[in-house]
Scaffold this active site. Sequence first.
Site, PDB file in Angstrom:
ATOM      1  N   ARG A 237       0.853  -1.182   0.000  1.00  0.00           N
ATOM      2  CA  ARG A 237       0.000   0.000   0.000  1.00  0.00           C
ATOM      3  C   ARG A 237       0.897   1.244   0.000  1.00  0.00           C
ATOM      4  O   ARG A 237       1.918   1.298   0.694  1.00  0.00           O
ATOM      5  CB  ARG A 237      -0.900   0.030   1.242  1.00  0.00           C
ATOM      6  CG  ARG A 237      -2.152  -0.823   1.096  1.00  0.00           C
ATOM      7  CD  ARG A 237      -3.104  -0.258   0.047  1.00  0.00           C
ATOM      8  NE  ARG A 237      -4.324  -1.037  -0.100  1.00  0.00           N
ATOM      9  CZ  ARG A 237      -4.519  -2.005  -0.996  1.00  0.00           C
ATOM     10  NH1 ARG A 237      -3.572  -2.341  -1.856  1.00  0.00           N
ATOM     11  NH2 ARG A 237      -5.685  -2.627  -1.074  1.00  0.00           N
ATOM     12  N   GLU A 266      -3.024   8.275  -4.334  1.00  0.00           N
ATOM     13  CA  GLU A 266      -3.409   7.734  -5.643  1.00  0.00           C
ATOM     14  C   GLU A 266      -4.674   8.447  -6.086  1.00  0.00           C
ATOM     15  O   GLU A 266      -5.601   8.557  -5.273  1.00  0.00           O
ATOM     16  CB  GLU A 266      -3.672   6.225  -5.545  1.00  0.00           C
ATOM     17  CG  GLU A 266      -2.401   5.427  -5.372  1.00  0.00           C
ATOM     18  CD  GLU A 266      -2.635   3.920  -5.185  1.00  0.00           C
ATOM     19  OE1 GLU A 266      -3.751   3.449  -5.469  1.00  0.00           O
ATOM     20  OE2 GLU A 266      -1.685   3.243  -4.747  1.00  0.00           O
ATOM     21  N   HIS A 285      -1.293   0.936  -9.702  1.00  0.00           N
ATOM     22  CA  HIS A 285      -1.965   0.005  -8.784  1.00  0.00           C
ATOM     23  C   HIS A 285      -2.656  -1.116  -9.574  1.00  0.00           C
ATOM     24  O   HIS A 285      -3.871  -1.314  -9.457  1.00  0.00           O
ATOM     25  CB  HIS A 285      -2.958   0.754  -7.890  1.00  0.00           C
ATOM     26  CG  HIS A 285      -3.310   0.005  -6.636  1.00  0.00           C
ATOM     27  ND1 HIS A 285      -3.580   0.617  -5.449  1.00  0.00           N
ATOM     28  CD2 HIS A 285      -3.443  -1.335  -6.394  1.00  0.00           C
ATOM     29  CE1 HIS A 285      -3.880  -0.296  -4.532  1.00  0.00           C
ATOM     30  NE2 HIS A 285      -3.801  -1.495  -5.088  1.00  0.00           N
TER      31      HIS A 285
HETATM   32  C1  OXD Z   1      -5.865  -5.481  -3.316  1.00  0.00           C
HETATM   33  C2  OXD Z   1      -5.339  -4.632  -4.381  1.00  0.00           C
HETATM   34  O1  OXD Z   1      -5.744  -5.120  -2.140  1.00  0.00           O
HETATM   35  O2  OXD Z   1      -5.681  -4.841  -5.565  1.00  0.00           O
HETATM   36  O3  OXD Z   1      -6.436  -6.532  -3.613  1.00  0.00           O
HETATM   37  O4  OXD Z   1      -4.547  -3.733  -4.077  1.00  0.00           O
END
Ligand code: OXD
Length: 333
Positions: A237, A266, A285
């Site tokens: 993340r 983002e 992402h």
């Molecule tokens: C998830 C993502 O958490 O796609 O699945 O980032």
Amino acid sequence: MTPKTIVTCFPLDDSHVERIRKTSKSDFEVVVSGQDKIADDIFKADIFCGHAKVPVDWKSVVDQGRLVWIQSSAAGLDHCLTPAVIDSSIVVSGCSGLFAPQVAEQMMSLLMGLVRRSPVFFKAQQIKEYVRRPTDDIFGKTIGIVGMGGNGHRIARVLRPMVGKIIGTDQFPNACSKIVAEKTVEKVFPADELESFLPLCDVVIVTLPLSEANEKLISDDQFALIKAGTYLINVGRGSVVDTDALVRALARGHLGGAGIDVVDPEPLPTDSPLWELDNVIISPHVGAQSPLRIPTTIDLFCENLNRFRSGQSLLNLVDKKLGYPRPENRIDF
Ligand code: OXD
């Protein structure tokens, strides 16, 4: 008995909805929602399966007292683990580890692109310039994986034949004994030992989900511990890495480069200096994107729905305080 309601919010086609309907027998009706409606439709849900990417008033959902189970269609749970949900009796299950093959592939594309200088050669290709430039490699290097969950395990297994040594960190190092015993990973440090871990790495790969404990975990102090020339990859993340500190570490030439599939915020603002750098590769992402993503998620949801109906414990049951499943509850990898 009046049927209860499953509300879904992720891109399903008719066959997926049919599978959910069949699995739920006549105990549930299925409402297919979307990002434009979910903030309202969530109040109809006894069970929610999906990922709301728009603001949802989770406090009012909890106060309404109807929702009993959230099956997240994402591995990261930051979209629904608000304080109200954490403190409530709502059960949460996630997709940890389900998209690990894709995340590992995305990590490879970022890492290999950086070390083999793809951005430099791609720019040269656009102007038809055929000139050799220096490259680097990962052969013999020490790879450090921050977060040895499903994604960390898969990344280690993919990289094993290509590198010198792999080390990791994890909140539950003892749950990594198998990958250490099979000699894929040399050592897994406890999560709070970054100080000893970071200076050993030539590549640092962040796979962590966002939780209170992980926010800005990699900031100026941690970049100072990282050796000059180290590559940083983030497929977890964005907020786990302090973006301003990352820009500072790159600007002073401290990092070999950064590959970021996730970033804070983002979307990355157009005036971010990260866009301009030849030793930064940015992907928007897409790490867990895959043609298999929806069917794999439906498989897990239907299995969990069967378990839910018969009172068995759910796969990937999330420890809401931790922000992800404890090792004993997650799917095997
Ligand atoms: C998830 C993502 O958490 O796609 O699945 O980032």
